[in-house]
Each structure stands twice: as structure tokens, then as C-alpha cells.
Design an enzyme around this catalytic site. Sequence first.
Site, PDB file in Angstrom:
ATOM      1  N   ARG A  14       0.823  -1.220  -0.011  1.00 43.66           N
ATOM      2  CA  ARG A  14      -0.036  -0.025  -0.050  1.00 43.66           C
ATOM      3  C   ARG A  14       0.960   1.161  -0.096  1.00 43.66           C
ATOM      4  O   ARG A  14       0.613   2.318  -0.542  1.00 43.66           O
ATOM      5  CB  ARG A  14      -0.729   0.150   1.255  1.00 43.66           C
ATOM      6  CG  ARG A  14      -2.186  -0.746   1.025  1.00 43.66           C
ATOM      7  CD  ARG A  14      -2.940  -0.625   2.302  1.00 43.66           C
ATOM      8  NE  ARG A  14      -4.015  -1.780   2.293  1.00 43.66           N
ATOM      9  CZ  ARG A  14      -3.899  -2.754   3.296  1.00 43.66           C
ATOM     10  NH1 ARG A  14      -3.010  -2.659   4.119  1.00 43.66           N
ATOM     11  NH2 ARG A  14      -4.713  -3.759   3.113  1.00 43.66           N
ATOM     12  N   CYS A  48      -7.173 -18.272  15.286  1.00 45.19           N
ATOM     13  CA  CYS A  48      -8.063 -18.166  16.390  1.00 45.19           C
ATOM     14  C   CYS A  48      -9.494 -19.049  16.093  1.00 45.19           C
ATOM     15  O   CYS A  48      -9.961 -19.153  17.001  1.00 45.19           O
ATOM     16  CB  CYS A  48      -8.258 -16.661  16.668  1.00 45.19           C
ATOM     17  SG  CYS A  48      -6.865 -15.788  16.965  1.00 45.19           S
ATOM     18  N   ASN A  62      -1.506  -8.667  13.513  1.00 46.92           N
ATOM     19  CA  ASN A  62      -1.889  -7.686  12.416  1.00 46.92           C
ATOM     20  C   ASN A  62      -1.586  -6.375  12.683  1.00 46.92           C
ATOM     21  O   ASN A  62      -0.946  -6.034  11.621  1.00 46.92           O
ATOM     22  CB  ASN A  62      -3.388  -7.851  12.559  1.00 46.92           C
ATOM     23  CG  ASN A  62      -4.017  -9.254  11.850  1.00 46.92           C
ATOM     24  OD1 ASN A  62      -4.047  -9.293  10.924  1.00 46.92           O
ATOM     25  ND2 ASN A  62      -4.239 -10.213  12.676  1.00 46.92           N
TER      26      ASN A  62
END
Lengths: 459, 459
Positions: free
Chosen positions: B24, B45, B316
Site C-alpha cells: 500500500r 483463532c 496484525n
Amino acid sequence: MARERLIVIGGVAAGLSAASEARRHNRWMEIRVYEKGPDISYSNCGLPYYIEGLVPDADSLRIHSPEFFHAERDIDVFTHHEVIEISTSCRRVTMLAPGSAPEEVPYDRLVIATGAEPAPAEIEGLSLEGVFNVNTLQSTIALKRYLDSADVRRAVIVGGGYIGLEMAEALKTPERSVTLLERGANLFEAADAEIVEVIRQELARNGVEVLTGAKVLALVGDAHRGGARDQRGTVRRVHSESGSFDADCVVLATGVRPRVKIAADAGIELGAGGAVAVNEYQETSAAGVFAAGDCADALNLVSGRRTYVPLGTTANKQGRVAGENAAGGRARFAGIVGTAVVKVFGLEVARTGLSAEEAAQAGLRTAEAVVRAAARARYLGGQDILVKLIADRSTGRLLGAQMVGPEGVAKRIDVLATALHARLTAEQVYQLDLSYAPPFSSVWDPTLIAARQLLHALK
Amino acid sequence: MARERLIVIGGVAAGLSAASEARRHNRWMEIRVYEKGPDISYSNCGLPYYIEGLVPDADSLRIHSPEFFHAERDIDVFTHHEVIEISTSCRRVTMLAPGSAPEEVPYDRLVIATGAEPAPAEIEGLSLEGVFNVNTLQSTIALKRYLDSADVRRAVIVGGGYIGLEMAEALKTPERSVTLLERGANLFEAADAEIVEVIRQELARNGVEVLTGAKVLALVGDAHRGGARDQRGTVRRVHSESGSFDADCVVLATGVRPRVKIAADAGIELGAGGAVAVNEYQETSAAGVFAAGDCADALNLVSGRRTYVPLGTTANKQGRVAGENAAGGRARFAGIVGTAVVKVFGLEVARTGLSAEEAAQAGLRTAEAVVRAAARARYLGGQDILVKLIADRSTGRLLGAQMVGPEGVAKRIDVLATALHARLTAEQVYQLDLSYAPPFSSVWDPTLIAARQLLHALK
């Protein structure tokens, strides 16, 4: 030596919070609560659920009885006792009890917790049968009885705010049509257009007809005989600026105003929204006189301005502060940030802080982000919610948040309410360490996704 | 001129967040991701819910394919490509692909996202059939296959942390007993005793046998012929310090440790918990080398100390920061406050900040409050949750919070996580303007009731 006497005017949320808190802080004071109506200590916010039938009987909404307050807290609660005058110079109230002459009762400290009353609606025919307010337990019980006894096939709700939306859900059944008439250009002015659109869709999906720009002019009853309108019989038709509608029942949810007549007559200063002006100690302009709840104003911590936002949470908090201070303490009510949540059929709708319009009115230049994201893991059935965040363009500070969706909205808004209290920036919100497990959230909580979008909008 | 090359080691949460964020911010850079296993980009998870059968197939847990990354983000993802050595001085890695000789690949920027690996357990018999880790998609698929094919009547879980608790729920069926063995004195050390007690009761109610102080010594298989223990056949019995248990299946949930061998071998500095030491820019001690996720440490904003808390959310976030900075940006990861939530049968269990024990270890004198309060209106069926708040006795600052209950816990903890980020005091938490409507809360949110109690405890 005579005991000091605290008089509290009003026996619902703020009044009884004040009385109870005063007792906690002062064992010796005499505490009297005068309530003009028949009921005390009930959950006003639960009334729509009683109409809907989710709360089986009205007594479930009652919290404590006068006997409880007497026995457990040494507080004397008088129902059907209306205070009709306050003399702040003489520190006494004039009280009217059933079957008695007006009586003057001196006080050392006074808490005004008279609540709110329906805003006057300039509508003809309000005294017809089948027309109801839903702002007290009694008026709501009357509506419930009417629904149970009459064959109400067509209900019209006047007003599209919190109560109007809750009543739409409460009144709608497979057999009963519900039409909601809002005089303003938009439904639910507490939220911005993106959120309102989702509410509209949900109402439509559930068969509720909604008209905006539909100012109600007159209600017409079945005893109406052409010519001059009269106000006899049962309501049958509603005339509005957007057309006329058949109705067997009309519920007025046109908003409330602070009930301040006795305070104003006593020369006590009024503030935001015509409510009793109070400071952070819930003190009014009169010595020894406090005010709390739906009759008082409150500081909005986001705008820095005093506002009038009558809500149960604020009433309870202000009541405690007024009570403690009336009992000689020095508690403080910091203020509100404008947090609220409402259930509309399958939707949770929540907001906090300033809406885009409120921010504009406050002269703030804003950046906004609106994102749609899963409230919890999609592979466990998680559904999308819509999150809108608003920040101050010059400082990046969060100004407000709104959310709507089928799940995970109500308490998620509280994260942003907390952020507003702490004056966090969009960047600080993006950095929040929020909880994640697949049954409860996405790894990127919708709040964080929106905050990231907001950061882009701020660039 | 050659394109600059970013190499990312590891293709799950942190690694792919880093690669995507780098893209990005930098359209021209070459970006390669080397994943030593067969799978990339899946929800770790979500694995317990796959075992439980709530997620119908493992593919639902996969998020993106290598083809997606190539086509959509111009990122080349290589599975079965293991980086076996890093030379920070020469800026190259040595990579081993199937059927090839080791290959040296130069980099300009490197992100280490090697994740965590099961902590070594000193238990005999780990190579028996029927013994499983559940830390990767492959190992979990293997367990699922075993459960579907073999008649597993007695499962034993070793370890009572997050994964152990989730697996207890995932494995328990009416036909299958589950025994959870925790070597420590307490189950779920992330929470204090009051919370753990509620978890214990829930496990018992659901038929899960729990033993603490039960260090597992050996697993014994069906090929075991007296005398010397051997490691052939299928597991049949578990020997622990608290007795022996029959077992058709053993799940190891004994915790993880950062997978740092190649980083350590390269002389990259290690930090908290033996993880790669990083600063707020996710920079390691080696120039041009970043680390993120379960292999890296993180700053705890409450204690002010660097810690090792491997969680998907942090992975993350750190991944994005590492990726942006590897692409020439200057993003910052503020740190964690230790927020986590886990579902245990019908319970939501959440925590943030420091537990009482962690606060004591940090040398802080604390005040505590534990309250039980309705998550939403009782007249709408609202159930009680238990809320524990911990504050610094000298400053009143909130240090931590824990909650447990059947509803309304997971996102409620986030209010307190936000309060920790903002360093709010108990008094400031008590003043929060939190949302209320009967379907979602009580007029006094449990958080506020706990905060009031905490204020009393601080006096």
C-alpha cells in the site's frame, strides 16, 4: 435540635437516587420525597417492552415501594403529593395532598427532580379516546389496556425519535399496521443520514410505514359529524401535511421538555433547553437548592456547551450528586458525551458525541469515515455493522461516533464514548488494544477499521 | 535500476499484514513472502471452532490464497519455502525450497514474522498416535481427522490457558469425556481467582474434569509392553502428578514460545519472553530488519514494560507497522494493554491490563472491587456478570479489569481497555457516559457499579 430536612420533589430516577444518596452520606437528616403521581421508582425506559408484551406485567418495572424506602432507608416517600410552589427565600415548599388544603413545608435543602413532560403538540383532537402519551407508567398502562381491550388494527405514532422508534416495534404485530409520522425532514435526528437509512430499511422490512415531513395537524374521532371538528368519541383518522391516515390508536412521541414551572416561578435560573441551570455540583441559582435529571441541563464534554439531553443514565447520576451534596458532600457530575442506544426491531442503533450536523452547528470542520465491517467472525455467522466516526479536521480529535447493525453495537459504542471522555484522537483510537476472539469480534474490530479510514480522511 | 526487495518470513497474520501494508505504501518494491508450511493467511483463532464443528470445513478459515496476493497485491507468496539463515551484514537470507539446494536471496528490507511454536513439553510419549498440537491449520486438520475416524471417548487436554479452555469446549460432546490437566496451581493464570472460580464451575457444569497441580509426566500407548516405556502405537493413558487418566486422544495446549532461532542465530537481539526485541517502529537491532507478531515483544502501556503476549490482534497491527516502515514509512505501534477474551462454553471471559498478581509483581499497591451486576435489564431476561477492577492505591489510576458472565462481557472489557490507554482513574471511569437501553444494559452499567465500588476501596 431539629433534624435538618431534605425535600426531594419527584419520585422517579433522579429524585430517588438523590434521596438514597443523601441518606448514605447523612444518617441524621430527615428526607422526604414528594411525588405528584401515583407511582415511584420505576423503569421508564422499560415501558415500550411492557407494551410489546416482553415485560409481562407493569409491576416488573417497579423497583422499590414507598414502604421499602421507609423501612430500609429511612426516607419518607409521599405519592399524590404535588409541590405547587417553592419559596427559596423562606426555604419552604407549598405542597398539595389529596383532600387537604395546601400545606407549607420548610426545608433546609431541596432537590428538584420534576422530570420532563410531553412537549405541547399543536394538534387538534388530543383528548379523543385512543390517544396516548407513553411518558409515565400510568399513561402506558392506559395504552396497554386499550390495546388489550379494543381491536386496534391501525396504530399511528407521531414522532420519530427514540420513543417513536421503540413504540413502532412495540406496537407492530402481524394483525396491526403501524404508521410513523415525523414532522421533520429526517427520522431520528440524533443520527446522520447513513445510519437513518439503515433504520428506515429495517422499519420497512418489518412493515412499518414511515413518512417524514408529515406534521400532524388534527386527529378526528368517530363522533365527528362533518362541519366543525369536535373532540368527542374515539380517534379514527389522522390528518397530516403528508396526507391522512386511518387510525384506531395514536401514540404521541413528540418529545419532551423539562418540567420547570415551579422552579421558574420561584425565580430559579433556567439554562440549556429551558431546563434548570445547574453547575457540576448540581447546584441551581438558589442557595440550598439542587436539581437533577430530566428537568436539569448538563455539560456536554465534547462541545463544551451546556445541553439538555434527558436520559435515564444522566438522571441517576445527577440524582446521586445532588443527593450527596444536599447532604453536605461535594460530589461532582463531570458531564455527558451524548451516548445513547435504541433497539429498533432487529437493529441496535447507537451514537455518542456530536453528529455531523451537531459538529457543523458548533462551527467545527470535520473529517468522517463510514465503514461496514463484521461484528464478529463471518465463519461463525457474524454480521456486518455500519460504523461512522467523526473527527475534528484540525486536531484529529474524535468528536462523535454512530453505529447500527444487528449485533455488537450497544456496548461497542461505549469504547468511543470512553474515547470522547479521554479526548482521544483518531490515531489513538486506531491504536486501541481491543478484545478479539472469533465469537465476539473480528481481528480488526469495526471500530479500528473505521479509525483507520478516519485517519485517511484526515490526511 | 533494480527494484528494492522486501522479504517477509512467515505467511500468516503478521507476515501478510506486513507484505500488504508495504505494498500500500510502495508500489514499486518487490515483495516476497516465504512460508515454510503449506498454508498461508488463515484464522488461527478460528481453529477451535473448526474442531467443534461450528466451522464446517477448514477452507472457511483460509482468508486469501497465494494467487490472490500475486494478482491483487503484486506480492509473491511462496509456501514450503523455509528460511534457514539470515545474514544481516550481507542482507540476505538462505532459503530452502522442496527438492532444491539452499538458495541465497538478497533483501533490502526484511520482516521477521516467524510466529510462535509450541513450548517444549518434557513429557514422554509425545510421538504416539492420537497426540496433537493445535497451533497450525495442518495440526488441527490432523486432529479433526482423528476425531472423525477414531472412536475418541476420552480426550485429555494438557494446559489450562486460552487454548486449553477453547479446546475443552471444542472437544466435549455427550459421548466424549474431557479431562483438562493444568500443571500450575491455578487454571487460566491470565485472570484472578474470582474469575477462575466461575470458569471452573462452567467447566464442571459441562462435564469437563479439571485438575490443577497436575503436571503431565508421560503418555503411554497401546503398544506399551510393561517394563520400559516405549513410544509406539496409539495413546491410551496419561500419567500426571495428580494421577493417571485413560485417554484416546491428547491435545497439547501447554503454551507457545516465540520462534526466534534464525533471528537469534543472526545475532538479532532478543527481548521480553525471549522474543525478538523491537521498538515502537517494529525495528529490530539489525538495520533494515523488522519483526512483528508472535515472534516479537511489545510494550505493555500499563506496566511500562516490554512483554511477550502473542495474540492475533497484536500480530496484525505490528505487521502493518513493520510493513509500512519496511516500505519507507514511519508508522508506530503504540503498544498493548493486555486485552483478551475467550469463550468457555456459555461464558464470556475477558481481561485487560494487569491482573492483581501482575500488579503485585510490578510492585504496585492496589485497591480492588469485585461486583456482580446485570448485563442488561433483568425484566428482559438479563443475567449477571462478574466484574473486577483493579486500581493503583496511590494514584487511583485503573490498572486492570476482568469480567466473566454469560453475556455482554466481550465488548464491555474494551471500555476498560480504552480507559487504560487513556490512563483514566477510577473516578473518571465512574463518570463515563455509557450507553443504556433495557435490551443492552442496566441503567448503571456493571462497569460503573464496579467503578463506584472501587472508589470506596480507594478511600
